[in-house]
Design an enzyme around this catalytic site. Structure first.
Site, PDB file in Angstrom:
ATOM      1  N   HIS A   1      27.503  -9.375 -30.464  1.00 46.83           N
ATOM      2  CA  HIS A   1      28.861  -9.483 -29.871  1.00 46.83           C
ATOM      3  C   HIS A   1      29.848 -10.139 -30.602  1.00 46.83           C
ATOM      4  O   HIS A   1      29.596 -10.841 -31.438  1.00 46.83           O
ATOM      5  CB  HIS A   1      28.691 -10.222 -28.350  1.00 46.83           C
ATOM      6  CG  HIS A   1      30.026 -10.488 -27.597  1.00 46.83           C
ATOM      7  ND1 HIS A   1      30.577  -9.279 -27.069  1.00 46.83           N
ATOM      8  CD2 HIS A   1      30.576 -11.633 -27.415  1.00 46.83           C
ATOM      9  CE1 HIS A   1      31.627  -9.751 -26.336  1.00 46.83           C
ATOM     10  NE2 HIS A   1      31.760 -11.003 -26.586  1.00 46.83           N
TER      11      HIS A   1
ATOM     12  N   CYS B   1      33.602  -4.307 -28.275  1.00 52.89           N
ATOM     13  CA  CYS B   1      34.096  -5.722 -28.442  1.00 52.89           C
ATOM     14  C   CYS B   1      34.679  -6.151 -30.099  1.00 52.89           C
ATOM     15  O   CYS B   1      35.421  -6.524 -30.215  1.00 52.89           O
ATOM     16  CB  CYS B   1      33.097  -6.787 -28.259  1.00 52.89           C
ATOM     17  SG  CYS B   1      31.232  -6.586 -28.892  1.00 52.89           S
TER      18      CYS B   1
END
Length: 161
Positions: A30, A120
């Protein structure tokens, strides 16, 4: 920086505003962008229930995301992270003031999300470099734009030919 003092002892690096933060989840990475004073900006899935994180499987299927400002230590949790400005050799970072201004404008707004073409990593690299790029793509795709959806208006952050 008090929020980072106890945190940095167990997590590497001393992030500076505008740095890209790669967070290692069990099955994927992430990405977030460091704002300063222990805070990051990142995208999380839009959900009608309690706030979700990208550590859940629902993030793979989400088509919309919410831009959040959160404490780095809260987002990392029990996972690990490192500072990874890996595209600095390819793209020139925007001035830090511009990165932070763009990031702050997007807090709490809804953006489109696609695991392969608008994820992301695309989000944070678009803020840092003005170009949304990601090594997480399994197909050779490039993000051409990110539209920020907000009641009454839309913001086109970047468009490439």
């Amino acid at each position: 920086m008090a929020a980072l003092n106890s945190f940095s002892a167990t997590h590497p690096g001393d992030p500076q505003p505008g740095d890209l933060i790669e967070i290692f989840r069990p099955a994927y990475q992430h990405w977030a962008l460091y704002l300063g004073d222990g805070y990051i900006i990142n995208v999380t899935p839009v959900d009608e229930g309690p706030p979700a994180t990208f550590s859940s499987a629902k993030s793979v299927f989400s088509r919309k995301a919410r831009v959040r400002m959160q404490l780095l230590k809260d987002v990392v949790g029990n996972d690990t992270y490192h500072i990874n400005n890996k595209y600095d050799g390819t793209y020139a970072p925007l001035p830090v003031e511009e990165i932070i201004r763009r990031a702050e404008y997007l807090i709490d707004q809804e953006v489109s999300y696609d695991l392969l073409g608008n994820n992301c990593e695309h989000f944070v690299t678009l803020l840092r470099y003005g170009e949304g790029v990601s090594d997480q793509e399994t197909l050779d795709q490039e993000v051409h734009y990110m539209v920020c959806l907000h009641p009454g208006n839309a913001l086109l952050l970047n468009a490439t030919a």
